[in-house]
Design a protein around this motif. Structure first.
Motif, mmCIF file in Angstrom:
data_model
loop_
_atom_site.group_PDB
_atom_site.id
_atom_site.type_symbol
_atom_site.label_atom_id
_atom_site.label_comp_id
_atom_site.label_asym_id
_atom_site.label_seq_id
_atom_site.Cartn_x
_atom_site.Cartn_y
_atom_site.Cartn_z
ATOM 1 N N GLY A 35 0.795 -1.126 0.098
ATOM 2 C CA GLY A 35 0.114 0.050 0.059
ATOM 3 C C GLY A 35 0.741 1.134 0.076
ATOM 4 O O GLY A 35 0.387 2.321 -0.410
ATOM 5 N N ALA A 36 2.068 1.063 0.390
ATOM 6 C CA ALA A 36 2.939 2.294 0.455
ATOM 7 C C ALA A 36 3.092 3.111 -0.675
ATOM 8 O O ALA A 36 3.135 4.395 -0.877
ATOM 9 C CB ALA A 36 4.226 1.906 1.033
ATOM 10 N N ALA A 37 3.049 2.281 -1.885
ATOM 11 C CA ALA A 37 3.332 3.022 -3.144
ATOM 12 C C ALA A 37 2.309 3.807 -3.676
ATOM 13 O O ALA A 37 2.577 4.873 -4.254
ATOM 14 C CB ALA A 37 3.819 1.835 -4.278
ATOM 15 N N ARG A 38 1.174 3.637 -3.066
ATOM 16 C CA ARG A 38 -0.106 4.445 -3.365
ATOM 17 C C ARG A 38 -0.102 5.681 -2.616
ATOM 18 O O ARG A 38 -0.992 6.540 -2.712
ATOM 19 C CB ARG A 38 -1.288 3.765 -3.402
ATOM 20 N N ASP A 39 0.661 5.787 -1.503
ATOM 21 C CA ASP A 39 0.356 6.898 -0.594
ATOM 22 C C ASP A 39 1.620 7.863 -0.728
ATOM 23 O O ASP A 39 2.797 7.440 -0.038
ATOM 24 C CB ASP A 39 0.472 6.251 0.880
ATOM 25 N N PRO A 40 1.826 8.876 -1.177
ATOM 26 C CA PRO A 40 2.972 9.551 -1.357
ATOM 27 C C PRO A 40 3.549 10.023 0.012
ATOM 28 O O PRO A 40 4.909 10.370 0.348
ATOM 29 C CB PRO A 40 2.533 11.049 -2.064
ATOM 30 N N GLN A 41 2.737 10.238 0.770
ATOM 31 C CA GLN A 41 3.312 10.724 2.481
ATOM 32 C C GLN A 41 3.912 9.663 2.941
ATOM 33 O O GLN A 41 4.921 9.745 3.493
ATOM 34 C CB GLN A 41 2.108 10.982 3.110
ATOM 35 N N MET A 42 3.508 8.363 2.961
ATOM 36 C CA MET A 42 4.160 7.086 3.219
ATOM 37 C C MET A 42 5.571 6.905 2.681
ATOM 38 O O MET A 42 6.395 6.763 3.408
ATOM 39 C CB MET A 42 3.315 6.054 3.192
ATOM 40 N N VAL A 43 5.312 7.396 1.303
ATOM 41 C CA VAL A 43 6.877 7.073 0.567
ATOM 42 C C VAL A 43 7.879 8.284 1.233
ATOM 43 O O VAL A 43 8.891 7.994 1.341
ATOM 44 C CB VAL A 43 6.711 7.122 -0.849
ATOM 45 N N ALA A 44 7.320 9.391 1.234
ATOM 46 C CA ALA A 44 7.955 10.523 1.765
ATOM 47 C C ALA A 44 8.554 10.216 3.008
ATOM 48 O O ALA A 44 9.700 10.234 3.410
ATOM 49 C CB ALA A 44 7.370 11.877 1.657
ATOM 50 N N LYS A 45 7.789 9.662 4.060
ATOM 51 C CA LYS A 45 8.172 9.395 5.202
ATOM 52 C C LYS A 45 9.072 8.300 5.514
ATOM 53 O O LYS A 45 10.428 8.499 6.098
ATOM 54 C CB LYS A 45 7.066 9.034 6.137
ATOM 55 N N LEU A 46 9.177 7.360 4.446
ATOM 56 C CA LEU A 46 10.000 6.306 4.594
ATOM 57 C C LEU A 46 11.407 6.785 3.998
ATOM 58 O O LEU A 46 12.555 6.551 4.363
ATOM 59 C CB LEU A 46 9.614 5.017 3.699
#
Ligand SMILES: Cc1ncc(COP(=O)(O)O)c(C=O)c1O
Length: 472
Positions: free
Chosen positions: A392-403
């Motif tokens: 699911g992370a690839a669909r969530d730009p915030q999650m990717v930015a956080k990682l």
């Protein structure tokens, strides 16, 4: 008899023992969370200035600024001396029946340093307490006849129930009950502010708004209000007799290049300003609000209301003595000037890094010793990344930015011995916030390390983070 851990034994605990005690008696999830970003395995021996000395002998450059607390650096010698002197002289902590010379002098100094008639101070311990004290003062000023307090849509004012009600940052994401009568407006958006006021204006033109709480510089999102917005808000609040509260819990004491951020704008004076963090010189848990004299006097200056608002630890002895010294240091060592020097170094250095790594660095912004680097893996997630990201992370730009930001922070720490952190307001930023005792050498060390870390590219950085999480 129950076996208690002594102070001596406490100082000999191993990392594993501390983790175990945390898991059992503090918070299991904190241990997992900190561990997942590659931290939590080291224990600190001592810390001085910009440097943290680990038990294993390594030293770490602290570029977190102690999340606002450590403008003076760790264990500033004058701050330590003030505390040691207080202890040596066996001064008294609790002043309820005796007046405290420290409270008196500290209040005097704040009135002398702040513009206009910001003259009356109150000193609780946390930022949230200072905000709540200020809002209560505003409510009392209006004798409880107005019921609305406005805050911005990116506000961070703390996590207690009251201050949390005025916070819009997703960091406070659980729908706790709010204090009654809160409403919000777009940060630095005058039309939105006017609309919010209109929503609480009656047919005769009377306002129900008793206070507006605003961070002139939002430390958690690195945005600042324009001079026009601030001056208009001031003008309108005066016109409608609304108490204007500037929250400078984070930005006070020189951080952005002026003693308080609002003082970048000559003639602009709020009705109340809140402060904390470096107010305590990195040692004392002290905060404060400073109110304009007529506002305070109207609210509390009568015998029956003289103790209407207080907390047990407000104005505590060693905390106020420490703050007195911390403020003197800010003035004598010219912290605002130091922040302006750091601004030049960091501002131009980060702009160069952004230009060199334009695919990874979406934005850099900030002021003084408080900057943010906003990272992105690029316009589209590279296929090599999709396979290593959590579901699911690839669909969530915030999650990717956080990682990605977490990966850069982990690499800065692991490979270069530099400690940073990320802000968790709407957009995730790597916060670059050196103590104000840092100089050109430290700024250069940081900039070079960041440049080298970003050279690795998003895929390698994130792979490193995922591997660390699995093996960590
Ligand atoms: C602007 C601002 N206001 C209030 C607070 C709350 O302070 P505390 O965490 O001491 O309650 C913070 C904390 O970071 C802050 O940055």
């Amino acid at each position: 008899m129950t076996e208690l851990i002594t102070l001596d034994e406490c100082e000999q605990l191993t990392t594993e023992q501390v983790h175990d005690l945390y898991r059992r008696y503090v918070s299991r999830s904190q241990v997992s969370l900190i561990g997942s970003f590659g931290f939590g395995r080291d224990l600190v021996d001592h810390a001085e200035g910009c440097w943290i000395h680990l038990r294993d002998g390594r030293r770490i450059l602290d570029f977190t600024g102690g999340v606002g607390v450590l403008s003076h650096g760790h264990n500033h010698p004058r701050v330590l001396a003030a505390r040691q002197r207080f202890q040596r002289q066996r001064r008294m902590e609790v002043h309820k029946n005796y007046f405290s010379p420290y409270v008196a002098a500290l209040s005097h100094n704040l009135a002398a340093l702040l513009p206009g008639d910001l003259n009356i101070s109150y000193f609780p311990n946390s930022g949230a307490e200072s905000v709540e004290g200020a809002v209560k003062l505003a409510y009392k000023y209006h004798k409880g006849r107005r019921g609305t307090v406005l805050h911005s849509d990116i506000a961070f004012h703390g996590k207690l129930m009251g201050a949390g009600s005025l916070t819009a940052s997703p960091e406070v994401h659980f729908p706790y009950p709010r204090i009654p009568g809160t409403d919000s407006f777009g940060y630095d958006d005058l039309d939105s502010f006017l609309l919010a006021l209109e929503r609480h204006t009656d047919s005769a033109g009377g306002s129900d708004v008793y206070a507006v709480v605003l961070e002139p510089f939002s430390a958690s999102s690195l945005r600042e209000c324009s001079a026009h917005f601030l001056r208009e808000v001031r003008r309108i609040c005066t016109e409608k007799d609304i108490v204007l509260i500037f929250d400078e819990v984070y930005t006070g004491w020189g951080k952005t290049g002026a003693l308080f951020h609002f003082m970048h704008h000559p003639g602009l004076v709020p009705d109340i300003v809140t402060t904390s963090k470096s107010f305590g010189g990195g040692k004392a848990s002290i905060s404060g609000y400073i109110a304009r004299e007529p506002v305070f006097r109207a609210a509390y200056d009568n015998l029956s209301d003289a103790t209407l608002h207080s907390t047990t630890y407000y104005g505590f002895g060693e905390e106020t003595a420490t703050a007195l010294e911390a403020v003197s240091i800010v003035v004598e060592e010219d912290f605002p000037g130091r922040a302006r020097e750091l601004d030049e170094l960091l501002g131009s250095g980060l702009a160069k890094i952004q230009a060199r790594h334009s695919r990874l660095v979406r934005d850099v912004k900030g002021r003084g010793a408080l900057h943010g680097v906003f990272l992105t893996p690029g316009p589209r997630i590279p296929p090599a990344l999709r396979s290593i990201l959590p579901p699911g992370a690839a669909r969530d730009p915030q999650m990717v930015a956080k990682l990605l930001t977490g990966a850069v922070i982990a690499a800065l720490y692991r490979d270069h011995g530099i400690l940073t952190f990320f802000g968790s307001n709407r957009l995730i930023a790597l916060i670059v916030s050196p103590p104000l005792v840092a100089g050109a050498d430290e700024a250069q060390l940081f900039l070079q390390a960041l440049d080298e870390v970003l050279d690795q590219g998003a895929v390698r950085l994130l792979t490193g983070l995922v591997r660390e999480k699995v093996t960590g």
